[in-house]
Design a protein around this motif. Structure first.
Motif, PDB file in Angstrom:
ATOM      1  N   GLY A 101     -48.569 -10.438  24.953  1.00 46.88           N
ATOM      2  CA  GLY A 101     -47.437 -10.971  23.875  1.00 46.88           C
ATOM      3  C   GLY A 101     -48.081 -10.833  22.484  1.00 46.88           C
ATOM      4  N   TYR A 102     -49.336 -11.031  22.385  1.00 45.84           N
ATOM      5  CA  TYR A 102     -49.966 -10.944  20.927  1.00 45.84           C
ATOM      6  C   TYR A 102     -49.313 -10.228  19.749  1.00 45.84           C
ATOM      7  N   CYS A 103     -49.305  -8.937  20.181  1.00 46.88           N
ATOM      8  CA  CYS A 103     -48.950  -7.915  19.343  1.00 46.88           C
ATOM      9  C   CYS A 103     -47.509  -7.792  19.164  1.00 46.88           C
ATOM     10  N   GLN A 104     -46.655  -8.432  19.985  1.00 49.05           N
ATOM     11  CA  GLN A 104     -45.306  -8.116  20.413  1.00 49.05           C
ATOM     12  C   GLN A 104     -44.494  -8.305  19.073  1.00 49.05           C
ATOM     13  N   PRO A 105     -44.822  -9.614  18.373  1.00 45.73           N
ATOM     14  CA  PRO A 105     -44.013  -9.753  17.036  1.00 45.73           C
ATOM     15  C   PRO A 105     -44.102  -8.663  16.128  1.00 45.73           C
ATOM     16  N   GLY A 106     -45.106  -8.195  15.688  1.00 46.11           N
ATOM     17  CA  GLY A 106     -45.452  -7.009  14.947  1.00 46.11           C
ATOM     18  C   GLY A 106     -44.853  -5.814  15.276  1.00 46.11           C
ATOM     19  N   GLN A 107     -44.823  -5.474  16.656  1.00 45.41           N
ATOM     20  CA  GLN A 107     -44.382  -4.322  17.302  1.00 45.41           C
ATOM     21  C   GLN A 107     -42.967  -4.590  16.950  1.00 45.41           C
ATOM     22  N   ILE A 108     -42.381  -5.500  17.310  1.00 50.02           N
ATOM     23  CA  ILE A 108     -40.707  -5.680  17.121  1.00 50.02           C
ATOM     24  C   ILE A 108     -40.389  -5.380  15.686  1.00 50.02           C
ATOM     25  N   MET A 109     -41.218  -6.112  14.689  1.00 52.52           N
ATOM     26  CA  MET A 109     -40.847  -5.745  13.427  1.00 52.52           C
ATOM     27  C   MET A 109     -40.922  -4.387  12.790  1.00 52.52           C
ATOM     28  N   ALA A 110     -42.024  -3.582  13.310  1.00 56.63           N
ATOM     29  CA  ALA A 110     -42.222  -2.054  12.898  1.00 56.63           C
ATOM     30  C   ALA A 110     -41.129  -1.429  13.870  1.00 56.63           C
ATOM     31  N   ALA A 111     -40.649  -1.710  14.776  1.00 58.59           N
ATOM     32  CA  ALA A 111     -39.543  -1.083  15.571  1.00 58.59           C
ATOM     33  C   ALA A 111     -38.325  -1.051  14.651  1.00 58.59           C
ATOM     34  N   VAL A 112     -38.101  -2.505  14.282  1.00 61.03           N
ATOM     35  CA  VAL A 112     -36.592  -2.538  13.740  1.00 61.03           C
ATOM     36  C   VAL A 112     -36.614  -1.891  12.122  1.00 61.03           C
ATOM     37  N   ALA A 113     -37.825  -2.070  11.455  1.00 60.78           N
ATOM     38  CA  ALA A 113     -37.802  -1.212  10.121  1.00 60.78           C
ATOM     39  C   ALA A 113     -37.706   0.366  10.528  1.00 60.78           C
ATOM     40  N   LEU A 114     -38.180   1.002  11.518  1.00 55.08           N
ATOM     41  CA  LEU A 114     -38.304   2.274  11.721  1.00 55.08           C
ATOM     42  C   LEU A 114     -36.878   2.670  12.385  1.00 55.08           C
ATOM     43  N   VAL A 115     -36.097   1.664  13.017  1.00 54.20           N
ATOM     44  CA  VAL A 115     -34.759   2.116  13.353  1.00 54.20           C
ATOM     45  C   VAL A 115     -33.666   2.058  12.114  1.00 54.20           C
ATOM     46  N   ARG A 116     -33.964   1.132  11.135  1.00 56.59           N
ATOM     47  CA  ARG A 116     -33.390   1.001  10.004  1.00 56.59           C
ATOM     48  C   ARG A 116     -33.395   2.234   9.135  1.00 56.59           C
ATOM     49  N   ARG A 117     -34.675   2.725   9.087  1.00 58.12           N
ATOM     50  CA  ARG A 117     -35.040   3.806   8.154  1.00 58.12           C
ATOM     51  C   ARG A 117     -34.356   4.999   8.876  1.00 58.12           C
ATOM     52  N   ALA A 118     -34.104   5.113  10.023  1.00 59.79           N
ATOM     53  CA  ALA A 118     -33.620   6.304  10.921  1.00 59.79           C
ATOM     54  C   ALA A 118     -32.010   6.190  10.573  1.00 59.79           C
TER      55      ALA A 118
END
Length: 156
Positions: A101-118
């Motif tokens: 779970g350590y990386c998950q907050p960063g993973q989720i935030m990167a994913a949200v930004a990517l989806v918004r850009r798309a």
């Protein structure tokens, strides 16, 4: 000592700290918002990924003096709407992504930004776009991460 003011998760915050202190330390140590994780401190692992004005960035690599009063910083804590999780957070649970779970907050935030850009570009999330996410997961749950991003994108 200089005073720094910016918005963090929708609230205006002010801290007394030198301009060259990295924003991650201000967020975690002074403001006690611990979702963004310290991993490398040199903008490589991306465990601290957050948003600045809606775009993904890594506060470990940004001095607080570079942040403007008008800048809005969002961490994983600011992603949900009260008790209602963000669709990407829901997808993470549905696809049982987290191990340590350590990386998950960063993973989720990167994913949200990517989806918004798309969404802004009018494109769908495809494998090439998913390959752009450079967040490191030491547990290796990349297949589940990719599945969750696709599910989260459908619900955003």
């Amino acid at each position: 000592m200089p005073t720094q003011t910016f918005k963090l998760n929708g609230e205006t915050v002010t801290v007394d700290v030198e301009d060259d202190v990295r924003l991650l330390w201000v967020i975690r140590d002074l403001l006690k918002v611990t979702g963004p994780k310290y991993g490398c401190g040199i903008n490589v692992c991306k465990a601290c990924t957050s948003h600045i004005n809606g775009k993904a960035f890594n506060p470990c690599s940004v001095p607080v003096g570079a942040i403007q009063d008008s800048d809005e910083i969002t961490t994983i804590e600011g992603l949900a709407d009260g008790d209602t999780l963000h669709p990407m957070q829901e997808a993470w649970i549905e696809k049982d992504v987290a191990q340590c779970g350590y990386c998950q907050p960063g993973q989720i935030m990167a994913a949200v930004a990517l989806v918004r850009r798309a969404q802004e570009e009018g494109t769908d999330i495809d494998d090439a776009m998913l390959d752009e996410i450079r967040n490191i997961c030491r547990c290796g749950t990349y297949n589940r991460i990719r599945e969750a991003i696709k599910v989260g994108a459908e619900n955003m």
